[in-house]
Scaffold this motif. Structure first.
Motif, short mmCIF file in Angstrom:
data_model
loop_
_atom_site.label_atom_id
_atom_site.label_comp_id
_atom_site.label_asym_id
_atom_site.label_seq_id
_atom_site.Cartn_x
_atom_site.Cartn_y
_atom_site.Cartn_z
N LEU A 176 -58.99 10.48 36.98
CA LEU A 176 -59.98 10.82 35.94
C LEU A 176 -60.97 9.69 35.75
O LEU A 176 -62.18 9.93 35.59
CB LEU A 176 -59.26 11.13 34.63
N PHE A 177 -60.49 8.45 35.76
CA PHE A 177 -61.39 7.31 35.59
C PHE A 177 -62.34 7.16 36.78
O PHE A 177 -63.50 6.77 36.61
CB PHE A 177 -60.59 6.02 35.39
N MET A 178 -61.84 7.44 37.99
CA MET A 178 -62.69 7.27 39.16
C MET A 178 -63.80 8.32 39.23
O MET A 178 -64.92 8.01 39.63
CB MET A 178 -61.85 7.31 40.45
N ILE A 179 -63.49 9.55 38.85
CA ILE A 179 -64.51 10.60 38.95
C ILE A 179 -65.39 10.66 37.70
O ILE A 179 -66.46 11.25 37.74
CB ILE A 179 -63.87 11.98 39.20
N ASP A 180 -64.92 10.03 36.61
CA ASP A 180 -65.78 9.93 35.43
C ASP A 180 -66.94 9.00 35.75
O ASP A 180 -66.75 7.95 36.37
CB ASP A 180 -64.96 9.37 34.27
N GLN A 181 -68.14 9.36 35.35
CA GLN A 181 -69.32 8.59 35.74
C GLN A 181 -69.73 7.57 34.68
O GLN A 181 -70.91 7.26 34.52
CB GLN A 181 -70.47 9.54 36.07
N SER A 182 -68.75 7.01 33.99
CA SER A 182 -69.01 5.91 33.06
C SER A 182 -69.35 4.66 33.86
O SER A 182 -69.01 4.55 35.05
CB SER A 182 -67.79 5.65 32.18
N TYR A 183 -70.00 3.71 33.21
CA TYR A 183 -70.42 2.50 33.90
C TYR A 183 -69.46 1.35 33.66
O TYR A 183 -68.97 1.15 32.54
CB TYR A 183 -71.84 2.10 33.45
N TYR A 184 -69.18 0.60 34.72
CA TYR A 184 -68.34 -0.59 34.67
C TYR A 184 -69.13 -1.77 35.25
O TYR A 184 -69.91 -1.60 36.18
CB TYR A 184 -67.06 -0.39 35.50
N PRO A 185 -68.91 -2.96 34.70
CA PRO A 185 -69.64 -4.13 35.22
C PRO A 185 -69.19 -4.49 36.63
O PRO A 185 -68.02 -4.31 36.98
CB PRO A 185 -69.29 -5.24 34.23
N ARG A 186 -70.11 -4.98 37.42
CA ARG A 186 -69.74 -5.46 38.75
C ARG A 186 -68.82 -6.67 38.61
O ARG A 186 -69.13 -7.60 37.89
CB ARG A 186 -70.98 -5.83 39.57
N ASP A 187 -67.70 -6.63 39.30
CA ASP A 187 -66.64 -7.64 39.12
C ASP A 187 -66.82 -8.82 40.07
O ASP A 187 -65.95 -9.14 40.86
CB ASP A 187 -65.26 -7.00 39.33
N GLU A 188 -67.97 -9.47 39.96
CA GLU A 188 -68.22 -10.65 40.79
C GLU A 188 -67.57 -11.87 40.12
O GLU A 188 -68.22 -12.81 39.67
CB GLU A 188 -69.71 -10.83 41.00
N ILE A 189 -66.25 -11.81 40.05
CA ILE A 189 -65.48 -12.77 39.26
C ILE A 189 -65.66 -14.20 39.76
O ILE A 189 -65.80 -15.14 38.98
CB ILE A 189 -63.99 -12.37 39.26
N LEU A 190 -65.68 -14.38 41.07
CA LEU A 190 -65.78 -15.72 41.63
C LEU A 190 -67.18 -16.30 41.53
O LEU A 190 -67.40 -17.45 41.89
CB LEU A 190 -65.31 -15.71 43.09
N GLU A 191 -68.13 -15.50 41.05
CA GLU A 191 -69.49 -15.98 40.86
C GLU A 191 -69.92 -15.82 39.41
O GLU A 191 -71.10 -15.75 39.11
CB GLU A 191 -70.44 -15.19 41.78
N SER A 192 -68.96 -15.76 38.52
CA SER A 192 -69.25 -15.50 37.12
C SER A 192 -68.76 -16.64 36.25
O SER A 192 -68.63 -17.78 36.70
CB SER A 192 -68.58 -14.17 36.72
#
Length: 204
Positions: A135-151
């Motif tokens: 459900l979470f994958m097909i839901d078209q909500s927005y998530y932040p790009r997880d550029e953790i090593l550059e954050s």
């Protein structure tokens, strides 16, 4: 991709424990590889296509096989999971560059692998968790790009903590750490992972 193929092999051999560990290592390695390619500026069209294949193999097909295919209901759920992961890949190249649309499949895979390890492969709990991840994958909500090593530094510490618990801590603690990490990204993207900030930048 190699780790994903090993995970598939382990699932077919009924070694869900090893298959889950391969997925957790892939989850951490995926972030490092993406950060490395951006840092070295070696991104290419071929690389992007290979990345999609690797994501599908590891975080789609291999993750779905954790559910087992020894019955029609399990097999059906596994097929739906693979289709959801494939559908999810369609949004990686969307116009919004600072966010993902739909839950990134590596996080869904991490949740499944961690749950499998913590519950010792309990099929009912895994099926419930897989349904939720679909459900979470097909839901078209927005998530932040997880550029953790550059954050921010604290995000880098989260990643470093994942490496440390993987190498030095008991297996159950590692699975719990990765599960909490993934769930925090899924349920608290605004507060913890900067979704709101990304959207503000996009609108600006």
């Amino acid at each position: 991709m190699i780790l994903g193929l090993f995970s598939i092999f382990c699932s077919f051999c009924k070694k869900s424990h090893c298959a889950s560990w391969m997925l957790l290592v892939s989850f951490l390695l995926d972030m490092a590889v993406r950060a490395m390619t951006r840092h070295l500026n070696i991104c290419s069209k071929l690389g992007a296509e290979l990345n999609d294949i690797a994501v599908f193999t590891t975080f789609g097909l291999a993750s779905a096989l954790l559910l087992g295919v020894d019955g029609p209901l399990k097999a059906f759920l596994a097929i739906i999971y693979v289709l959801a992961a494939s559908f999810r890949l369609c949004f990686y190249s969307a116009g919004i560059t600072l966010t993902y649309q739909g839950l990134p499949s590596p996080y869904a895979s991490c949740v499944l692998a961690s749950t499998s390890l913590l519950t010792k492969g309990n099929t009912f709990i895994l099926s419930c968790m897989a349904s939720l991840m679909i459900l979470f994958m097909i839901d078209q909500s927005y998530y932040p790009r997880d550029e953790i090593l550059e954050s921010e530094k604290w995000k880098k510490m989260v990643y470093l903590g994942g490496i440390i618990v993987l190498l030095l801590c008991p297996f159950s603690l590692t699975a719990f750490y990765c599960l909490m990490w993934s769930l925090s990204y899924i349920f608290f993207p605004d507060v913890l992972w900067g979704k709101a900030a990304c959207l503000r930048l996009h609108h600006q």
